[in-house]
Design an enzyme around this catalytic site. Structure first.
Site, PDB file in Angstrom:
ATOM      1  N   PRO A  14      34.357  30.426  68.390  1.00  0.00           N
ATOM      2  CA  PRO A  14      35.611  29.681  68.576  1.00  0.00           C
ATOM      3  C   PRO A  14      35.768  28.499  67.627  1.00  0.00           C
ATOM      4  O   PRO A  14      34.798  27.828  67.290  1.00  0.00           O
ATOM      5  CB  PRO A  14      35.523  29.203  70.034  1.00  0.00           C
ATOM      6  CG  PRO A  14      34.069  29.238  70.363  1.00  0.00           C
ATOM      7  CD  PRO A  14      33.507  30.384  69.585  1.00  0.00           C
ATOM      8  N   ASN A  15      37.004  28.302  67.231  1.00  0.00           N
ATOM      9  CA  ASN A  15      37.436  27.185  66.376  1.00  0.00           C
ATOM     10  C   ASN A  15      37.044  27.338  64.911  1.00  0.00           C
ATOM     11  O   ASN A  15      37.453  26.523  64.078  1.00  0.00           O
ATOM     12  CB  ASN A  15      36.939  25.822  66.919  1.00  0.00           C
ATOM     13  CG  ASN A  15      37.483  25.537  68.300  1.00  0.00           C
ATOM     14  OD1 ASN A  15      38.691  25.607  68.505  1.00  0.00           O
ATOM     15  ND2 ASN A  15      36.616  25.266  69.259  1.00  0.00           N
ATOM     16  N   ARG A  22      39.402  21.551  59.987  1.00  0.00           N
ATOM     17  CA  ARG A  22      38.733  21.033  61.178  1.00  0.00           C
ATOM     18  C   ARG A  22      37.551  20.145  60.791  1.00  0.00           C
ATOM     19  O   ARG A  22      36.581  20.629  60.203  1.00  0.00           O
ATOM     20  CB  ARG A  22      38.201  22.223  61.986  1.00  0.00           C
ATOM     21  CG  ARG A  22      37.354  21.842  63.176  1.00  0.00           C
ATOM     22  CD  ARG A  22      36.584  23.026  63.710  1.00  0.00           C
ATOM     23  NE  ARG A  22      35.802  22.646  64.866  1.00  0.00           N
ATOM     24  CZ  ARG A  22      34.727  23.285  65.286  1.00  0.00           C
ATOM     25  NH1 ARG A  22      34.313  24.369  64.653  1.00  0.00           N
ATOM     26  NH2 ARG A  22      34.076  22.873  66.335  1.00  0.00           N
ATOM     27  N   TYR A  27      32.161  19.994  58.803  1.00  0.00           N
ATOM     28  CA  TYR A  27      32.119  21.448  58.581  1.00  0.00           C
ATOM     29  C   TYR A  27      32.504  21.884  57.167  1.00  0.00           C
ATOM     30  O   TYR A  27      32.452  23.079  56.870  1.00  0.00           O
ATOM     31  CB  TYR A  27      33.013  22.143  59.614  1.00  0.00           C
ATOM     32  CG  TYR A  27      32.549  21.911  61.040  1.00  0.00           C
ATOM     33  CD1 TYR A  27      31.293  22.341  61.450  1.00  0.00           C
ATOM     34  CD2 TYR A  27      33.351  21.235  61.956  1.00  0.00           C
ATOM     35  CE1 TYR A  27      30.845  22.116  62.746  1.00  0.00           C
ATOM     36  CE2 TYR A  27      32.915  21.016  63.263  1.00  0.00           C
ATOM     37  CZ  TYR A  27      31.663  21.453  63.643  1.00  0.00           C
ATOM     38  OH  TYR A  27      31.216  21.236  64.925  1.00  0.00           O
ATOM     39  N   ASN A  78      27.571  32.875  63.919  1.00  0.00           N
ATOM     40  CA  ASN A  78      27.756  31.466  64.225  1.00  0.00           C
ATOM     41  C   ASN A  78      28.523  31.443  65.537  1.00  0.00           C
ATOM     42  O   ASN A  78      29.746  31.595  65.554  1.00  0.00           O
ATOM     43  CB  ASN A  78      28.537  30.749  63.123  1.00  0.00           C
ATOM     44  CG  ASN A  78      28.671  29.262  63.423  1.00  0.00           C
ATOM     45  OD1 ASN A  78      28.429  28.819  64.550  1.00  0.00           O
ATOM     46  ND2 ASN A  78      29.058  28.486  62.423  1.00  0.00           N
ATOM     47  N   ALA A  81      30.709  26.765  69.580  1.00  0.00           N
ATOM     48  CA  ALA A  81      30.429  26.064  70.845  1.00  0.00           C
ATOM     49  C   ALA A  81      29.756  26.970  71.876  1.00  0.00           C
ATOM     50  O   ALA A  81      29.016  26.482  72.747  1.00  0.00           O
ATOM     51  CB  ALA A  81      31.719  25.492  71.416  1.00  0.00           C
ATOM     52  N   GLU A 102      21.084  33.464  63.341  1.00  0.00           N
ATOM     53  CA  GLU A 102      22.029  32.461  63.858  1.00  0.00           C
ATOM     54  C   GLU A 102      22.281  31.417  62.771  1.00  0.00           C
ATOM     55  O   GLU A 102      21.331  30.904  62.170  1.00  0.00           O
ATOM     56  CB  GLU A 102      21.401  31.808  65.099  1.00  0.00           C
ATOM     57  CG  GLU A 102      22.217  30.684  65.715  1.00  0.00           C
ATOM     58  CD  GLU A 102      21.471  30.040  66.894  1.00  0.00           C
ATOM     59  OE1 GLU A 102      20.427  30.574  67.330  1.00  0.00           O
ATOM     60  OE2 GLU A 102      21.935  28.970  67.354  1.00  0.00           O
ATOM     61  N   HIS A 104      24.506  27.842  61.647  1.00  0.00           N
ATOM     62  CA  HIS A 104      25.400  26.714  61.932  1.00  0.00           C
ATOM     63  C   HIS A 104      25.668  25.977  60.631  1.00  0.00           C
ATOM     64  O   HIS A 104      24.721  25.688  59.882  1.00  0.00           O
ATOM     65  CB  HIS A 104      24.781  25.755  62.954  1.00  0.00           C
ATOM     66  CG  HIS A 104      24.519  26.426  64.265  1.00  0.00           C
ATOM     67  ND1 HIS A 104      25.525  26.718  65.146  1.00  0.00           N
ATOM     68  CD2 HIS A 104      23.376  26.930  64.789  1.00  0.00           C
ATOM     69  CE1 HIS A 104      25.005  27.361  66.184  1.00  0.00           C
ATOM     70  NE2 HIS A 104      23.707  27.504  65.991  1.00  0.00           N
ATOM     71  N   ARG A 111      22.949  15.935  65.694  1.00  0.00           N
ATOM     72  CA  ARG A 111      24.222  15.561  66.310  1.00  0.00           C
ATOM     73  C   ARG A 111      24.008  15.254  67.800  1.00  0.00           C
ATOM     74  O   ARG A 111      22.933  14.825  68.186  1.00  0.00           O
ATOM     75  CB  ARG A 111      25.246  16.685  66.065  1.00  0.00           C
ATOM     76  CG  ARG A 111      25.476  16.929  64.549  1.00  0.00           C
ATOM     77  CD  ARG A 111      26.477  18.039  64.310  1.00  0.00           C
ATOM     78  NE  ARG A 111      27.784  17.701  64.873  1.00  0.00           N
ATOM     79  CZ  ARG A 111      28.767  18.583  65.052  1.00  0.00           C
ATOM     80  NH1 ARG A 111      28.581  19.850  64.706  1.00  0.00           N
ATOM     81  NH2 ARG A 111      29.904  18.204  65.572  1.00  0.00           N
TER      82      ARG A 111
HETATM   83  C1  DQA Z   1      28.721  24.861  64.805  1.00  0.00           C
HETATM   84  C2  DQA Z   1      28.050  23.770  65.638  1.00  0.00           C
HETATM   85  C3  DQA Z   1      28.520  23.836  67.090  1.00  0.00           C
HETATM   86  O1  DQA Z   1      27.869  22.826  67.846  1.00  0.00           O
HETATM   87  C4  DQA Z   1      30.018  23.604  67.150  1.00  0.00           C
HETATM   88  O2  DQA Z   1      30.469  23.737  68.494  1.00  0.00           O
HETATM   89  C5  DQA Z   1      30.776  24.499  66.241  1.00  0.00           C
HETATM   90  C6  DQA Z   1      30.233  24.817  64.921  1.00  0.00           C
HETATM   91  C7  DQA Z   1      28.367  24.743  63.302  1.00  0.00           C
HETATM   92  O3  DQA Z   1      28.629  25.688  62.577  1.00  0.00           O
HETATM   93  O4  DQA Z   1      27.854  23.702  62.868  1.00  0.00           O
HETATM   94  O5  DQA Z   1      31.910  24.879  66.543  1.00  0.00           O
HETATM   95  O6  DQA Z   1      28.250  26.120  65.258  1.00  0.00           O
END
Ligand code: DQA
Length: 149
Positions: A14-15, A22, A27, A78, A81, A102, A104, A111
């Site tokens: 998501p997002n 964003r 990011y 990825n 959240a 995985e 990120h 963080r």
């Molecule tokens: C994320 C890190 C997560 O904590 C966050 O909720 C994201 C992006 C990253 O790529 O750094 O949406 O996965």
């Protein structure tokens, strides 16, 4: 007919469709399309075909992961959240029995404390955090090396 070595699935949670606009300080400025293009180049360099999926919905991500069983040789995810909340996504990954990396973009360990816990990491062959978009290339290279070992 494809002459590819195999097929990889990239799953964006998501997002991540908002990448580029964003919180660019966290990011980066690349869009999801930019990252998918990078992934396609990295996979092609190694002889792999690639599918990508992004969803803001947990169930849709579970469906996409389940569908990878039998169609993909490995998964880069990825979970965004859902990393920190989703037993369902971790269980779906486990059910595929496919190798998982995985990724990120940010260093989740530098963080908020809640970002340090991942339901997905115990299922992953490798975890890459904080390398920005290059992390996806590292993940694809690792999966290719793992699959050829
Ligand atoms: C994320 C890190 C997560 O904590 C966050 O909720 C994201 C992006 C990253 O790529 O750094 O949406 O996965």
């Amino acid at each position: 007919m494809s002459s590819a070595t195999g097929r990889l699935l990239i799953v964006h949670g998501p997002n991540l469709n908002m990448l580029g606009t964003r919180e660019p300080g966290i990011y980066g400025s690349e869009s999801l399309e930019d990252i998918n293009a990078l992934c396609h180049r990295a996979a092609a360099d190694l002889g792999y075909d690639l599918d990508t999926v992004q969803s803001n919905h947990e169930g849709a991500l579970v469906d996409a992961i389940q569908a990878a069983r039998g169609t993909a040789d490995g998964i880069v995810i990825n979970p965004a959240a859902y990393t920190h909340t989703s037993v369902a996504i971790a269980d779906a990954l486990r059910a595929t029995a496919l190798p998982v990396v995985e990724v990120h973009l940010s260093n989740v360990h530098a963080r908020e404390a809640f970002r340090s816990h991942s339901y997905v990491s115990p299922v992953a062959e490798a975890v890459i955090a904080g390398a920005g978009s290059t992390g996806y290339r590292f993940a694809i290279e690792h999966l290719a090396a793992y699959l050829s070992s």
